[in-house]
Design an enzyme around this catalytic site. Structure first.
Site, mmCIF file in Angstrom:
data_model
loop_
_atom_site.group_PDB
_atom_site.id
_atom_site.type_symbol
_atom_site.label_atom_id
_atom_site.label_comp_id
_atom_site.label_asym_id
_atom_site.label_seq_id
_atom_site.Cartn_x
_atom_site.Cartn_y
_atom_site.Cartn_z
ATOM 1 N N GLY A 16 20.347 -11.869 22.413
ATOM 2 C CA GLY A 16 19.321 -11.260 22.692
ATOM 3 C C GLY A 16 19.081 -12.521 23.601
ATOM 4 O O GLY A 16 17.921 -12.834 23.398
ATOM 5 N N ALA B 167 20.975 -1.678 16.492
ATOM 6 C CA ALA B 167 20.378 -3.527 16.898
ATOM 7 C C ALA B 167 20.081 -4.072 16.544
ATOM 8 O O ALA B 167 19.260 -3.939 15.787
ATOM 9 C CB ALA B 167 20.588 -2.873 18.608
ATOM 10 N N GLY B 168 20.441 -5.620 16.730
ATOM 11 C CA GLY B 168 20.145 -6.578 16.166
ATOM 12 C C GLY B 168 20.291 -7.621 16.818
ATOM 13 O O GLY B 168 21.148 -8.592 17.063
ATOM 14 N N HIS B 169 18.838 -8.405 17.140
ATOM 15 C CA HIS B 169 18.869 -8.910 18.186
ATOM 16 C C HIS B 169 17.526 -10.273 17.820
ATOM 17 O O HIS B 169 16.999 -9.860 17.143
ATOM 18 C CB HIS B 169 18.139 -9.221 19.772
ATOM 19 C CG HIS B 169 19.429 -8.023 20.767
ATOM 20 N ND1 HIS B 169 18.687 -7.324 21.970
ATOM 21 C CD2 HIS B 169 20.627 -7.528 20.079
ATOM 22 C CE1 HIS B 169 19.843 -6.360 22.108
ATOM 23 N NE2 HIS B 169 20.944 -7.100 21.477
ATOM 24 N N GLY C 71 26.079 -12.356 21.002
ATOM 25 C CA GLY C 71 24.162 -13.374 21.036
ATOM 26 C C GLY C 71 23.350 -13.244 22.143
ATOM 27 O O GLY C 71 22.810 -13.753 22.995
ATOM 28 N N GLY D 32 30.503 -5.736 19.554
ATOM 29 C CA GLY D 32 28.817 -6.715 19.038
ATOM 30 C C GLY D 32 28.560 -8.031 18.825
ATOM 31 O O GLY D 32 29.738 -8.776 18.668
ATOM 32 N N ASP D 33 26.969 -7.699 18.607
ATOM 33 C CA ASP D 33 27.076 -9.648 18.260
ATOM 34 C C ASP D 33 27.323 -10.707 18.743
ATOM 35 O O ASP D 33 27.453 -11.961 18.321
ATOM 36 C CB ASP D 33 27.250 -9.568 16.883
ATOM 37 C CG ASP D 33 27.420 -8.404 15.423
ATOM 38 O OD1 ASP D 33 25.773 -8.478 15.038
ATOM 39 O OD2 ASP D 33 28.542 -7.871 15.395
ATOM 40 N N THR E 245 22.332 -9.156 11.843
ATOM 41 C CA THR E 245 20.864 -9.059 12.202
ATOM 42 C C THR E 245 20.110 -8.675 11.066
ATOM 43 O O THR E 245 19.171 -8.535 10.875
ATOM 44 C CB THR E 245 20.298 -9.337 13.204
ATOM 45 O OG1 THR E 245 20.714 -10.214 14.011
ATOM 46 C CG2 THR E 245 19.155 -9.537 13.790
ATOM 47 N N THR E 246 20.819 -6.630 11.185
ATOM 48 C CA THR E 246 20.775 -5.485 11.318
ATOM 49 C C THR E 246 21.103 -5.147 9.830
ATOM 50 O O THR E 246 19.903 -4.276 9.150
ATOM 51 C CB THR E 246 20.808 -4.217 12.092
ATOM 52 O OG1 THR E 246 20.596 -4.584 13.367
ATOM 53 C CG2 THR E 246 20.578 -2.727 12.204
ATOM 54 N N THR E 247 22.224 -5.252 9.926
ATOM 55 C CA THR E 247 23.326 -4.519 8.407
ATOM 56 C C THR E 247 23.093 -5.844 6.858
ATOM 57 O O THR E 247 22.669 -5.478 5.571
ATOM 58 C CB THR E 247 24.647 -4.508 8.604
ATOM 59 O OG1 THR E 247 24.798 -4.616 9.212
ATOM 60 C CG2 THR E 247 24.054 -3.005 9.513
#
Length: 431
Positions: A18, A40-42, A16, A13-14, A300-302
Site C-alpha cells: 500500500g 486485502a488490507g493496505h 507493505g 502478503g502483508d 490490517t484485515t483480520t
C-alpha cells in the site's frame, strides 16, 4: 510514452504494498486492482495519519488519480460502500474518481455464511481464510452461476439469477452444514438499494484502461495478498482463491501482458505469514517475538498476529521467476536495526539432499529444514533514511547479499511507514 507498472507482493502478503503504490501514484493517471476482494488490507501513512483500505485502490488518496477495480476482483457491495463513506467522511472524494468493472462478481451474504461454515467444519485443519466470502464467490464465478455487478442493470433478470443462486446456497447451508437459511427477499432488497449507489460508478474498465494506454499515460496495477498465496503457484491448499501473480494482471483487467513494462516485487527484509500453511523459516523463539513486536505484525484485515521468520531467499527466487520481476522493493529494513546478526535462508535441507527451489505441494514441506547464512547486523538506525549512502555498512552488505541470492536488483528500500521514508535507486517509471 506511458509506462505500465505492476506492483505485487512476493511473499505471503502483508509486504507493505500500500505504501509503495501510494508512493508511485504521483506519476500515474490510473491505479487498478485486478484480483482478490476486501480480504486485502493496505495501511497507508501520510504525514502521520493512518488510512486502511481493503477494496478501493491505494491511489485514492492522490486527488488527480483515477482508481479502477477490474473484472478479476470479487466485489462486496457492503464493504465497498462502507469504505467509500469512511473516505468521504475524511474529506476524500471517491465517487467521481472510482470506476468498477461491470464484470465484477458480487459477494453475497450466503458466500460469507458458507465460507465461515466451512472453516468451522474444518476444525484444526482450517485453511485460515478471512471468512469474507471470497473463495465461494470465485467458485460461483468459475461455475458460471455467479451474479455480476452488470446484472443489477436489469432488475428482473437479476432477481431470477439471485433467487436461483441463493436457493442453491441455502440448500448447502441447511442440508450440509445444518445451519439456518438466508432470507432471499431481504438480500434482494438490500442489493437493489446498494446497486442504486454503486451503478453510477460502474463502467467498462478494460476500455478505460486502453484509452489511457493510447494516450500514453502511466498506469499502475496494484496486486493484493502475495505471490506465495497464488491459487495455482502458491503453497496449495493454503492459498487464496485468485491469481496473485503477474499473470493475474492481464486476466483480471483485460490489459494484455505485452503492454506491461515493469513488475515491482514488494518484499520484507524478513518474512511473515498470516494463517495456516508451510513457513520454513518461521521462528518460535524470542527472535520471532521481537520481529513481530518491532514490525507491528498484525493483519490490517483480520487483526490476526502474523507468524515471523528470517528472510527466505529460496521462496523469493521462486516468486521472482513466476512473476518475471523487474526489480524488488525491500520494506521494513528498519525492523532489523539493532540485531547483532541476521540470517538468510539460502536453501532447504531434505532427506534426499539440499534443494534451492521450493517443493510443489504442502506435504513436501514437512521434512524441510532451512539452510541459513548468518551475516553481521548493525546497531545504527535506518529509520527515515532517504539515501543509500546513509545506510550502515552492514545494512548495505545485507542488501548486496540478498541481491546475489535472489538474482534480482533491489530498486527501492523502504525505511519507514511514511511515503517520504524511502530510498529510490531505480524508479519503476524511469523518472
Amino acid at each position: 510514452m506511458g509506462k505500465n507498472v505492476v506492483v505485487l507482493g512476493t511473499q505471503w502478503g502483508d509486504e507493505g504494498k500500500g505504501k509503495i503504490v501510494d508512493l508511485l501514484t504521483d506519476k500515474v493517471a490510473a491505479v487498478v486492482r485486478f484480483q482478490g476482494g476486501h480480504n486485502a488490507g493496505h495501511t497507508l501513512v501520510i504525514e502521520g495519519k493512518k488510512t486502511a483500505l481493503h477494496l478501493i485502490p491505494s491511489g485514492i488518496l492522490r486527488q488527480d488519480v483515477q482508481c479502477l477495480i477490474g473484472n478479476g476482483v470479487v466485489l462486496s457491495p457492503e464493504a465497498l460502500l462502507k469504505e467509500v463513506r469512511e473516505l468521504e467522511a475524511n474529506g476524500v472524494a471517491v465517487r467521481d474518481r472510482l470506476k468498477i468493472s461491470l464484470a465484477c462478481p458480487i459477494i453475497l451474504r450466503t458466500h460469507v455464511r458458507i465460507d465461515q461454515a466451512r472453516e468451522r467444519a474444518r476444525g484444526n485443519d482450517k485453511i485460515g481464510t478471512t471468512g469474507r466470502g471470497i473463495g465461494p464467490a470465485y467458485e460461483d464465478k468459475v461455475s458460471r452461476r455467479g451474479v455480476r455487478l452488470g446484472d443489477l442493470c436489469n432488475p428482473a433478470d437479476f432477481e431470477i439469477k439471485l433467487r436461483e443462486i441463493m436457493s442453491y446456497h441455502n440448500f448447502v447451508l441447511t442440508e450440509y452444514f445444518k445451519e439456518e437459511a438466508e432470507d432471499i427477499d431481504a438480500a434482494l432488497e438490500e442489493l437493489r438499494q446498494m446497486g442504486e449507489e454503486i451503478l453510477p460508478m460502474a463502467a467498462d474498465v478494460t476500455d478505460i484502461l486502453h484509452d489511457y494506454r493510447k494516450r500514453g499515460e502511466h498506469i499502475l496495477f496494484e496486486g493484493a495478498q502475495g505471490s506465495l498465496l497464488d491459487i495455482d503457484l502458491g503453497t496449495y491448499p493454503y492459498v487464496t482463491s485468485s491469481n496473485t501473480t503477474a499473470g493475474g494482471t492481464a486476466t483480471g483487467s483485460g490489459f494484455g501482458p505485452l503492454y506491461l513494462d515493469y513488475v515491482l516485487g514488494i518484499t520484507k527484509a524478513y518474512t511473515t505469514r498470516v494463517g495456516s500453511g508451510p513457513f520454513p523459516t518461521e521462528l518460535f523463539d524470542d527472535m520471532g517475538k521481537h520481529l513481530a513486536v518491532k514490525g507491528n505484525e498484525v493483519g490490517t484485515t483480520t487483526g490476526r498476529s502474523r507468524r515471523c521468520g528470517w528472510f527466505d531467499a529460496v521462496a523469493l527466487r521462486h516468486a521472482i521467476q513466476i512473476n518475471s520481476v523487474s526489480g524488488i522493493c525491500l520494506t521494513k529494513l528498519d525492523v532489523l536495526d539493532g540485531l547483532e546478526t541476521v540470517k538468510v535462508c539460502i536453501g532447504y535441507k531434505t532427506p534426499n539432499g539440499e534443494i534451492t527451489r521450493p517443493p510443489i505441494g504442502c506435504d513436501s514441506y514437512s521434512d524441510i529444514e532451512p539452510v541459513y547464512e548468518e551475516l553481521p547486523g548493525w546497531s545504527e538506525s535506518t529509520v527515515g533514511l532517504t539515501s543509500v549512502d546513509q545506510l550502515p555498512e552492514n545494512a548495505k552488505a545485507y542488501i548486496r547479499f540478498l541481491e546475489e541470492q535472489i538474482e534480482a536488483p533491489i530498486d527501492i528500500i523502504s525505511t519507514g511507514p511514511d511515503r517520504v521514508e524511502t530510498i529510490t535507486l531505480r524508479h519503476p517509471f524511469g523518472e
